[in-house]
Design a protein around this motif. Sequence first.
Motif, PDB file in Angstrom:
ATOM      1  N   GLY A  69       0.553  -1.315   0.065  1.00  0.00           N
ATOM      2  CA  GLY A  69      -0.071  -0.027  -0.367  1.00  0.00           C
ATOM      3  C   GLY A  69       0.947   1.036  -0.004  1.00  0.00           C
ATOM      4  O   GLY A  69       0.355   2.272  -0.462  1.00  0.00           O
ATOM      5  N   ALA A  70       2.109   1.043   0.420  1.00  0.00           N
ATOM      6  CA  ALA A  70       2.976   2.360   0.749  1.00  0.00           C
ATOM      7  C   ALA A  70       3.367   2.687  -1.116  1.00  0.00           C
ATOM      8  O   ALA A  70       2.829   2.164  -1.698  1.00  0.00           O
ATOM      9  CB  ALA A  70       4.276   2.052   0.723  1.00  0.00           C
ATOM     10  N   ARG A  71       3.056   4.168  -1.335  1.00  0.00           N
ATOM     11  CA  ARG A  71       3.729   4.654  -2.595  1.00  0.00           C
ATOM     12  C   ARG A  71       4.939   5.211  -2.407  1.00  0.00           C
ATOM     13  O   ARG A  71       5.885   5.526  -1.870  1.00  0.00           O
ATOM     14  CB  ARG A  71       2.539   6.199  -2.815  1.00  0.00           C
ATOM     15  CG  ARG A  71       3.057   6.811  -3.932  1.00  0.00           C
ATOM     16  CD  ARG A  71       2.243   7.898  -4.586  1.00  0.00           C
ATOM     17  NE  ARG A  71       2.830   8.055  -5.460  1.00  0.00           N
ATOM     18  CZ  ARG A  71       2.958   8.044  -6.716  1.00  0.00           C
ATOM     19  NH1 ARG A  71       2.638   7.347  -6.967  1.00  0.00           N
ATOM     20  NH2 ARG A  71       3.265   9.093  -7.235  1.00  0.00           N
ATOM     21  N   VAL A  72       5.591   4.499  -3.503  1.00  0.00           N
ATOM     22  CA  VAL A  72       6.827   4.809  -3.662  1.00  0.00           C
ATOM     23  C   VAL A  72       7.160   5.203  -5.314  1.00  0.00           C
ATOM     24  O   VAL A  72       6.640   5.433  -6.000  1.00  0.00           O
ATOM     25  CB  VAL A  72       7.828   3.465  -4.164  1.00  0.00           C
ATOM     26  CG1 VAL A  72       7.661   2.381  -2.316  1.00  0.00           C
ATOM     27  CG2 VAL A  72       7.427   2.906  -4.714  1.00  0.00           C
ATOM     28  N   GLU A  73       8.370   6.139  -4.771  1.00  0.00           N
ATOM     29  CA  GLU A  73       9.116   7.010  -5.803  1.00  0.00           C
ATOM     30  C   GLU A  73       9.800   6.444  -6.056  1.00  0.00           C
ATOM     31  O   GLU A  73      10.842   5.901  -6.014  1.00  0.00           O
ATOM     32  CB  GLU A  73       9.166   8.546  -5.367  1.00  0.00           C
ATOM     33  CG  GLU A  73       8.040   8.871  -4.782  1.00  0.00           C
ATOM     34  CD  GLU A  73       7.054   9.433  -6.367  1.00  0.00           C
ATOM     35  OE1 GLU A  73       7.297  10.060  -7.363  1.00  0.00           O
ATOM     36  OE2 GLU A  73       5.874   9.608  -5.907  1.00  0.00           O
ATOM     37  N   PHE A  74      10.831   6.581  -7.903  1.00  0.00           N
ATOM     38  CA  PHE A  74      11.656   6.236  -8.129  1.00  0.00           C
ATOM     39  C   PHE A  74      12.834   6.417  -7.989  1.00  0.00           C
ATOM     40  O   PHE A  74      13.473   7.939  -7.111  1.00  0.00           O
ATOM     41  CB  PHE A  74      11.846   6.849  -9.933  1.00  0.00           C
ATOM     42  CG  PHE A  74      13.113   6.990 -10.648  1.00  0.00           C
ATOM     43  CD1 PHE A  74      13.009   5.822 -11.834  1.00  0.00           C
ATOM     44  CD2 PHE A  74      13.768   8.083 -10.743  1.00  0.00           C
ATOM     45  CE1 PHE A  74      14.147   5.189 -11.828  1.00  0.00           C
ATOM     46  CE2 PHE A  74      15.367   7.117 -11.214  1.00  0.00           C
ATOM     47  CZ  PHE A  74      15.983   6.077 -11.470  1.00  0.00           C
ATOM     48  N   ASP A  75      13.615   5.314  -7.360  1.00  0.00           N
ATOM     49  CA  ASP A  75      15.421   5.673  -7.014  1.00  0.00           C
ATOM     50  C   ASP A  75      14.976   5.639  -5.368  1.00  0.00           C
ATOM     51  O   ASP A  75      15.987   5.966  -5.255  1.00  0.00           O
ATOM     52  CB  ASP A  75      15.732   6.166  -7.787  1.00  0.00           C
ATOM     53  CG  ASP A  75      17.081   5.952  -8.254  1.00  0.00           C
ATOM     54  OD1 ASP A  75      17.086   4.823  -7.403  1.00  0.00           O
ATOM     55  OD2 ASP A  75      18.187   6.954  -7.390  1.00  0.00           O
ATOM     56  N   GLU A  76      13.880   5.380  -4.825  1.00  0.00           N
ATOM     57  CA  GLU A  76      13.475   5.800  -3.386  1.00  0.00           C
ATOM     58  C   GLU A  76      13.993   4.574  -3.060  1.00  0.00           C
ATOM     59  O   GLU A  76      13.689   3.245  -3.274  1.00  0.00           O
ATOM     60  CB  GLU A  76      12.152   5.921  -3.506  1.00  0.00           C
ATOM     61  CG  GLU A  76      11.700   5.962  -1.797  1.00  0.00           C
ATOM     62  CD  GLU A  76      10.396   5.875  -1.581  1.00  0.00           C
ATOM     63  OE1 GLU A  76      10.378   6.377  -0.575  1.00  0.00           O
ATOM     64  OE2 GLU A  76       9.112   6.037  -2.390  1.00  0.00           O
ATOM     65  N   ASP A  89      21.058  -1.594   0.536  1.00  0.00           N
ATOM     66  CA  ASP A  89      19.453  -0.503  -0.231  1.00  0.00           C
ATOM     67  C   ASP A  89      19.632  -1.242  -1.200  1.00  0.00           C
ATOM     68  O   ASP A  89      19.844  -1.267  -2.060  1.00  0.00           O
ATOM     69  CB  ASP A  89      19.577   0.980  -0.166  1.00  0.00           C
ATOM     70  CG  ASP A  89      20.284   1.987   1.544  1.00  0.00           C
ATOM     71  OD1 ASP A  89      20.209   2.834   1.281  1.00  0.00           O
ATOM     72  OD2 ASP A  89      20.067   1.268   2.213  1.00  0.00           O
ATOM     73  N   ILE A  90      18.114  -1.205  -1.057  1.00  0.00           N
ATOM     74  CA  ILE A  90      17.120  -1.863  -2.088  1.00  0.00           C
ATOM     75  C   ILE A  90      16.344  -0.130  -2.133  1.00  0.00           C
ATOM     76  O   ILE A  90      15.691   0.000  -1.934  1.00  0.00           O
ATOM     77  CB  ILE A  90      16.183  -3.091  -1.435  1.00  0.00           C
ATOM     78  CG1 ILE A  90      16.637  -4.502  -0.842  1.00  0.00           C
ATOM     79  CG2 ILE A  90      15.701  -3.646  -2.571  1.00  0.00           C
ATOM     80  CD1 ILE A  90      17.540  -5.160  -1.792  1.00  0.00           C
ATOM     81  N   TYR A  91      16.189  -0.264  -4.096  1.00  0.00           N
ATOM     82  CA  TYR A  91      15.949   0.991  -4.473  1.00  0.00           C
ATOM     83  C   TYR A  91      15.110   0.842  -5.577  1.00  0.00           C
ATOM     84  O   TYR A  91      14.807  -1.143  -6.076  1.00  0.00           O
ATOM     85  CB  TYR A  91      16.753   1.779  -5.028  1.00  0.00           C
ATOM     86  CG  TYR A  91      17.905   2.279  -4.607  1.00  0.00           C
ATOM     87  CD1 TYR A  91      17.976   2.531  -3.622  1.00  0.00           C
ATOM     88  CD2 TYR A  91      19.176   1.505  -4.662  1.00  0.00           C
ATOM     89  CE1 TYR A  91      19.091   3.545  -2.960  1.00  0.00           C
ATOM     90  CE2 TYR A  91      19.864   1.536  -3.203  1.00  0.00           C
ATOM     91  CZ  TYR A  91      20.000   2.849  -2.843  1.00  0.00           C
ATOM     92  OH  TYR A  91      21.655   3.750  -2.176  1.00  0.00           O
ATOM     93  N   THR A  92      14.019   1.014  -5.937  1.00  0.00           N
ATOM     94  CA  THR A  92      12.810   1.227  -6.598  1.00  0.00           C
ATOM     95  C   THR A  92      12.882   1.827  -7.633  1.00  0.00           C
ATOM     96  O   THR A  92      13.244   3.047  -7.514  1.00  0.00           O
ATOM     97  CB  THR A  92      10.971   1.127  -6.321  1.00  0.00           C
ATOM     98  OG1 THR A  92      10.593   0.998  -7.075  1.00  0.00           O
ATOM     99  CG2 THR A  92      11.494   2.902  -5.223  1.00  0.00           C
ATOM    100  N   PRO A  93      13.283   0.541  -8.803  1.00  0.00           N
ATOM    101  CA  PRO A  93      13.558   1.717 -10.317  1.00  0.00           C
ATOM    102  C   PRO A  93      12.054   2.279 -10.849  1.00  0.00           C
ATOM    103  O   PRO A  93      12.048   2.864 -12.496  1.00  0.00           O
ATOM    104  CB  PRO A  93      13.448   0.631 -11.096  1.00  0.00           C
ATOM    105  CG  PRO A  93      12.971  -1.047 -10.411  1.00  0.00           C
ATOM    106  CD  PRO A  93      12.331  -0.541  -8.614  1.00  0.00           C
ATOM    107  N   LEU A  94      11.191   1.821  -9.993  1.00  0.00           N
ATOM    108  CA  LEU A  94       9.754   2.003 -10.394  1.00  0.00           C
ATOM    109  C   LEU A  94       8.520   2.742  -9.680  1.00  0.00           C
ATOM    110  O   LEU A  94       8.624   2.389  -8.454  1.00  0.00           O
ATOM    111  CB  LEU A  94       8.886   1.161 -11.398  1.00  0.00           C
ATOM    112  CG  LEU A  94       9.532   0.540 -12.363  1.00  0.00           C
ATOM    113  CD1 LEU A  94       9.033  -1.196 -12.765  1.00  0.00           C
ATOM    114  CD2 LEU A  94       9.770   0.892 -13.845  1.00  0.00           C
ATOM    115  N   THR A  95       7.954   4.277 -10.057  1.00  0.00           N
ATOM    116  CA  THR A  95       7.584   4.842  -9.438  1.00  0.00           C
ATOM    117  C   THR A  95       5.809   3.767  -8.920  1.00  0.00           C
ATOM    118  O   THR A  95       5.388   3.919 -10.571  1.00  0.00           O
ATOM    119  CB  THR A  95       7.103   6.383  -9.380  1.00  0.00           C
ATOM    120  OG1 THR A  95       8.141   7.105  -9.611  1.00  0.00           O
ATOM    121  CG2 THR A  95       6.177   7.516  -8.925  1.00  0.00           C
TER     122      THR A  95
END
Length: 150
Positions: A69-76, A89-95
């Motif tokens: 349910g969390a909203r994530v931003e590119f490279d967060e 760290d694990i980064y999200t590659p997609l918003t």
Amino acid sequence: MALRILSKSFFAQRLATSSSSGLRFYATKKYTSSHEWIEIEKGVATIGITNYAQNALGDVVYVEVPEVGARVEFDETVGVVESVKSTSDIYTPLTGEITAANEKVVANTKLINKSPEAEGWLFKVKFENQEEVDQLLDEADYKKLTEEDH
């Protein structure tokens, strides 16, 4: 970090469309230069660390995944993988929005070492921006990147 890709699998691309957003989606596997893999199907991306990354990390002892349910931003930064050698760290590659988190890898961190690009997936995100997908690496480019690390 010098990592080596061992996966020989390649997922054929197929075009699908989303009736709700109008974005084009491909069922394919992509990669990031920070060694995450992304398997995309119908607007949802499953994300984990590559086999190459888990080899470099060594035995994984702790995993933190994002909340559903969390909203994530590119490279967060959305999580952490700790091994006997280091913490990454694990980064999200997609918003987008986190639609699933793999609690099995939290309970059994060895899944990442045994099956990093299948059972050891970390989270899923319903993404919003096709341009972010288009900037990801394909298998050939990722393999070239990992070979350059040596």
